[in-house]
Design a protein around this motif. Structure first.
Motif, mmCIF file in Angstrom:
data_model
loop_
_atom_site.group_PDB
_atom_site.id
_atom_site.type_symbol
_atom_site.label_atom_id
_atom_site.label_comp_id
_atom_site.label_asym_id
_atom_site.label_seq_id
_atom_site.Cartn_x
_atom_site.Cartn_y
_atom_site.Cartn_z
ATOM 1 N N TRP A 210 0.868 -1.182 0.000
ATOM 2 C CA TRP A 210 0.000 0.000 0.000
ATOM 3 C C TRP A 210 0.900 1.227 0.000
ATOM 4 N N ALA A 218 -5.473 1.867 5.244
ATOM 5 C CA ALA A 218 -6.458 0.819 5.516
ATOM 6 C C ALA A 218 -7.849 1.227 5.038
ATOM 7 N N ASP A 221 -7.581 1.387 1.131
ATOM 8 C CA ASP A 221 -7.294 0.011 0.712
ATOM 9 C C ASP A 221 -6.955 -0.075 -0.777
#
Length: 266
Positions: A210, A218, A221
Motif C-alpha cells: 500500500w 487501511a 485500501d
C-alpha cells in the motif's frame, strides 16, 4: 518436515530491523528472505539475526538501495553461480540451498526492478531494464528447469485483475501493465506455481503493498500484490498454508510492503 518461508521487502534493514521480532512471533518462519535491505555487506547488522535466533545468514547488499538477504534457522549453502542479471551487479538476487534433513530445498530471493513511472521502454530506461530482467530470468529457468525450489520476493508486478484495487485504472500504470504481466507469466511458466493463489481464488482481492501516499492506507485500501511466493510443480501438492501479515503495514515506521509466508511439507 514442514518448512515455513517468509518474504518481506523491509525497505531498509537497519531502520526496521526491530520489526523482525514481530515477524518471527507472528509467522514462526524457518527462513526469512528480505529485499531492499539497503546496506552493504560490511555494515550488515548481524546482531538482529542472532537476536531472533536465525544463526545462518547470507546477504548481498550495496549502499543506499536494493540488496537481498536470507536468514535461516537451518543451514544454508550459497548458490555461487547465479547470473549477473542484465550485467548490472545490483544485488537483486540471492539463491541458497536449505538443509531440511532430507533432500535440500533451493530458495531464490528476488528483488525485481520497479520500472519507474512511464510504461515505455523507449522513453524510460528503468522500464526497459525491468522488461529485460524478466526476459533474462525466463530464459535462465527455461534452460535450467527448477526442481524442489521456492522463489520469493518483491517481483514488483501485480499480475491478476484482483491483485490490484482497480484493474481498469491501473492497466496503464507500471506494475500492472499487460507487457509486464506477460513477462511475469512467461517466467512463472518455466516450472513455477503461484503458492499464495493456490489458497486464494483469483476472484478474491489480495494485496501486499500500500503506497505511502495514502494517508489512511487501511480505509482507502488501494493495494497491489507485488510480493510473491512460487514453488516448483513438484512441491505444489505439498503446500499447507499461507499468511499475509497485513497488520505490519500499521507498525511504527512501517515498510510499504508487508510480509508474506507459505508453509509446505518437504
Amino acid at each position: 518436515m514442514q518448512l515455513t518461508i517468509a518474504t518481506w521487502n523491509i525497505n531498509s534493514l537497519r531502520l526496521r530491523q526491530a520489526h523482525l521480532h514481530k515477524l518471527v512471533a507472528e509467522l514462526s518462519p524457518d527462513v526469512i528472505c528480505l529485499q531492499e535491505t539497503k546496506v552493504p555487506d560490511e555494515l550488515f547488522p548481524e546482531g538482529i539475526a542472532q537476536a531472533i535466533n536465525f544463526p545462518h545468514v547470507l546477504k548481498r547488499g550495496m549502499k543506499g538501495y536494493n540488496g537481498v538477504a536470507i536468514l535461516s534457522r537451518l543451514p544454508l549453502t550459497l548458490a555461487e553461480n547465479t547470473p549477473d542479471w542484465c550485467g548490472k551487479s545490483d544485488c537483486r538476487h540471492l539463491s541458497a540451498e536449505v538443509a531440511t534433513g532430507g533432500a535440500p530445498v533451493t530458495v531464490h530471493n528476488f528483488y525485481v526492478p520497479a520500472g519507474g513511472d512511464i510504461p515505455d521502454r523507449t522513453q524510460n530506461e528503468k522500464f526497459a531494464h525491468k522488461l529485460d530482467f524478466l526476459a533474462e530470468t525466463t530464459a535462465h529457468f527455461a534452460k535450467y528447469p527448477p526442481r524442489r525450489a521456492v522463489l520469493v520476493g518483491d517481483l514488483n508486478i501485480a499480475p491478476l485483475e484482483h491483485d490490484v484495487w482497480s484493474h481498469k485504472q491501473l492497466l496503464g500504470v507500471v506494475s500492472h501493465t499487460p507487457v509486464e504481466v506477460e513477462g511475469l507469466n512467461a517466467w512463472m511458466a518455466q516450472g513455477w506455481h503461484d503458492a499464495v493463489r493456490h489458497f486464494v481464488p483469483p476472484a478474491e482481492k489480495l494485496y501486499t503493498w500500500w503506497s505511502y501516499r495514502n494517508r489512511d492506507w487501511a480505509a482507502s485500501d488501494r493495494g497491489r500484490r507485488l510480493d510473491h511466493i512460487w514453488v516448483t510443480q513438484d512441491l505444489s501438492a505439498e503446500l499447507k498454508s499461507y499468511k499475509i501479515l497485513r497488520e505490519a503495514r500499521s507498525w511504527e515506521q512501517p515498510s510499504d510492503h508487508v510480509p508474506v509466508a507459505v508453509t509446505l511439507s518437504v
